[in-house]
Design an enzyme around this catalytic site. Structure first.
Site, short mmCIF file in Angstrom:
data_model
loop_
_atom_site.label_atom_id
_atom_site.label_comp_id
_atom_site.label_asym_id
_atom_site.label_seq_id
_atom_site.Cartn_x
_atom_site.Cartn_y
_atom_site.Cartn_z
N THR A 196 0.84 -1.20 0.00
CA THR A 196 0.00 0.00 0.00
C THR A 196 0.88 1.25 0.00
O THR A 196 2.01 1.21 0.50
CB THR A 196 -0.94 0.05 1.23
OG1 THR A 196 -1.79 1.19 1.13
CG2 THR A 196 -0.17 0.12 2.54
N ASN A 256 -0.80 3.93 1.13
CA ASN A 256 -1.63 4.69 2.07
C ASN A 256 -1.02 4.62 3.48
O ASN A 256 -1.10 3.59 4.16
CB ASN A 256 -3.05 4.08 2.04
CG ASN A 256 -4.02 4.84 2.93
OD1 ASN A 256 -3.64 5.40 3.96
ND2 ASN A 256 -5.28 4.84 2.54
N ASN A 277 -1.95 5.98 6.23
CA ASN A 277 -2.94 5.76 7.31
C ASN A 277 -3.20 4.27 7.50
O ASN A 277 -3.23 3.78 8.62
CB ASN A 277 -4.26 6.46 6.97
CG ASN A 277 -4.15 7.95 7.08
OD1 ASN A 277 -3.93 8.49 8.15
ND2 ASN A 277 -4.28 8.63 5.95
N ASP A 300 -7.88 -4.74 0.01
CA ASP A 300 -8.79 -3.86 -0.73
C ASP A 300 -10.06 -3.74 0.08
O ASP A 300 -10.55 -4.72 0.66
CB ASP A 300 -9.08 -4.40 -2.13
CG ASP A 300 -9.53 -3.28 -3.06
OD1 ASP A 300 -8.87 -2.23 -3.07
OD2 ASP A 300 -10.55 -3.43 -3.74
N THR A 301 -10.57 -2.53 0.16
CA THR A 301 -11.71 -2.24 1.03
C THR A 301 -12.81 -1.57 0.25
O THR A 301 -12.55 -0.76 -0.65
CB THR A 301 -11.26 -1.31 2.19
OG1 THR A 301 -10.32 -2.02 3.00
CG2 THR A 301 -12.42 -0.87 3.06
N ASP A 335 -14.17 7.60 6.93
CA ASP A 335 -14.30 7.51 8.40
C ASP A 335 -15.19 8.59 9.02
O ASP A 335 -15.95 8.29 9.95
CB ASP A 335 -12.92 7.54 9.07
CG ASP A 335 -12.25 6.16 9.04
OD1 ASP A 335 -12.93 5.17 8.72
OD2 ASP A 335 -11.05 6.10 9.34
N LYS A 383 -10.82 2.06 16.89
CA LYS A 383 -11.22 1.69 15.52
C LYS A 383 -10.66 0.31 15.17
O LYS A 383 -11.37 -0.56 14.68
CB LYS A 383 -10.75 2.74 14.51
CG LYS A 383 -11.08 2.35 13.06
CD LYS A 383 -10.51 3.28 12.01
CE LYS A 383 -10.76 2.71 10.60
NZ LYS A 383 -10.08 3.44 9.52
N HIS A 385 -13.27 -3.47 10.07
CA HIS A 385 -13.11 -4.41 8.97
C HIS A 385 -11.65 -4.83 8.82
O HIS A 385 -11.32 -6.01 8.78
CB HIS A 385 -13.62 -3.73 7.69
CG HIS A 385 -13.14 -2.30 7.55
ND1 HIS A 385 -13.37 -1.35 8.52
CD2 HIS A 385 -12.39 -1.67 6.60
CE1 HIS A 385 -12.82 -0.20 8.16
NE2 HIS A 385 -12.21 -0.38 7.00
N ARG A 386 -10.74 -3.84 8.75
CA ARG A 386 -9.33 -4.15 8.54
C ARG A 386 -8.75 -4.86 9.76
O ARG A 386 -8.00 -5.82 9.63
CB ARG A 386 -8.54 -2.88 8.23
CG ARG A 386 -7.11 -3.17 7.76
CD ARG A 386 -6.44 -1.94 7.18
NE ARG A 386 -7.17 -1.40 6.05
CZ ARG A 386 -8.01 -0.37 6.10
NH1 ARG A 386 -8.18 0.28 7.23
NH2 ARG A 386 -8.66 0.03 5.04
P1 IMP Z 1 -8.67 0.90 -1.01
O1 IMP Z 1 -8.77 -0.37 -0.27
O2 IMP Z 1 -7.43 1.64 -0.64
O3 IMP Z 1 -8.83 0.72 -2.50
O4 IMP Z 1 -9.84 1.83 -0.49
C1 IMP Z 1 -11.05 2.01 -1.17
C2 IMP Z 1 -11.73 3.24 -0.63
O5 IMP Z 1 -12.21 3.00 0.67
C3 IMP Z 1 -10.87 4.49 -0.54
O6 IMP Z 1 -11.69 5.60 -0.85
C4 IMP Z 1 -10.46 4.53 0.90
O7 IMP Z 1 -10.20 5.85 1.35
C5 IMP Z 1 -11.66 3.93 1.58
N1 IMP Z 1 -11.27 3.23 2.80
C6 IMP Z 1 -10.48 2.14 2.89
N2 IMP Z 1 -10.34 1.78 4.17
C7 IMP Z 1 -11.05 2.67 4.89
C8 IMP Z 1 -11.26 2.83 6.29
O8 IMP Z 1 -10.76 2.09 7.15
N3 IMP Z 1 -12.06 3.85 6.64
C9 IMP Z 1 -12.63 4.71 5.75
N4 IMP Z 1 -12.45 4.61 4.44
C10 IMP Z 1 -11.65 3.59 4.02
#
Ligand code: IMP
Length: 192
Positions: free
Chosen positions: A7, A9, A11, A68-69, A151, A171, A176-177
């Protein structure tokens, strides 16, 4: 043990680092010199997590995982789902994404939603998947400065605060994570 988290990211990286036992040394894409924005062209969270993990495994041949979320909103038939990052366009702006979602839900009474994370892990050979979800609702407006992404407008069930108002530890315990990582950690215990 060294494990790459695929990643960019920061955060996400910080959240996950806090969840791993001390003997697992988490390494970021930046740490290994990978500046690539790995394409997320899959149609499902599983496909996208796998694409990112495959990319690192293929190019760096090191143990790695990717997540992936998606945010799945019931009243929108599961949208934005796999398109959560680009819901309001390719800029991937968290503010624009939240504004669009609040607009789509204007006047709706059913605001239930869930976050879902899929993790794809490459250890020795093959790919293992782990999943975590958290149920909650989309608030009427943004609240809180912590966290990232959606969030500030997601309030997990059983809490009065949004994820952005909760401390990172709180959190992580219910997210989920956090749940997906917990499974990953259990799996790694059996393999290392
Ligand atoms: P990805 O998993 O980085 O592709 O995230 C997909 C989208 O979900 C992005 O817009 C992220 O900012 C958002 N996202 C992923 N994880 C979280 C979380 O824990 N909280 C809030 N938004 C999230």
């Amino acid at each position: 043990m060294q494990l790459i988290f695929a990643t960019h990211n920061q955060n996400k990286f910080n959240e996950v680092q806090k969840l791993l036992p001390a003997h697992i040394h988490l390494v970021s894409l930046t740490d290994i010199g990978c500046m690539e924005d790995i394409p997320e062209t899959g149609n499902t969270l599983e496909e996208n997590a796998r694409l990112k993990a495959d990319y690192v495994a293929k190019n760096y041949n090191l143990p790695c995982f990717a997540d992936d979320t998606g945010l799945l909103v019931d009243a929108l038939n599961g949208a934005p789902g796999v398109r959560s990052a680009r819901y309001a366009g390719d800029r991937k702006s968290a503010d624009a994404n939240m504004e669009k979602l609040l607009f789509e839900l204007k006047g709706r009474t059913d605001r239930s939603a869930k976050f879902k994370t899929i993790i794809a892990l490459h250890l020795n050979n093959g790919c293992q998947f782990f999943e975590g979800t958290v149920q909650g609702e989309i608030t009427l407006r943004q609240a809180g400065k912590g966290g990232f992404g959606y969030d500030p407008i997601f309030r997990p069930d059983g809490h009065l605060e949004t994820f952005a108002e909760l401390p990172i530890g709180a959190k992580n315990k219910i997210s989920h994570r956090g749940k997906a990582i917990e499974q990953l950690v259990q799996y790694l215990k059996t393999k290392t």
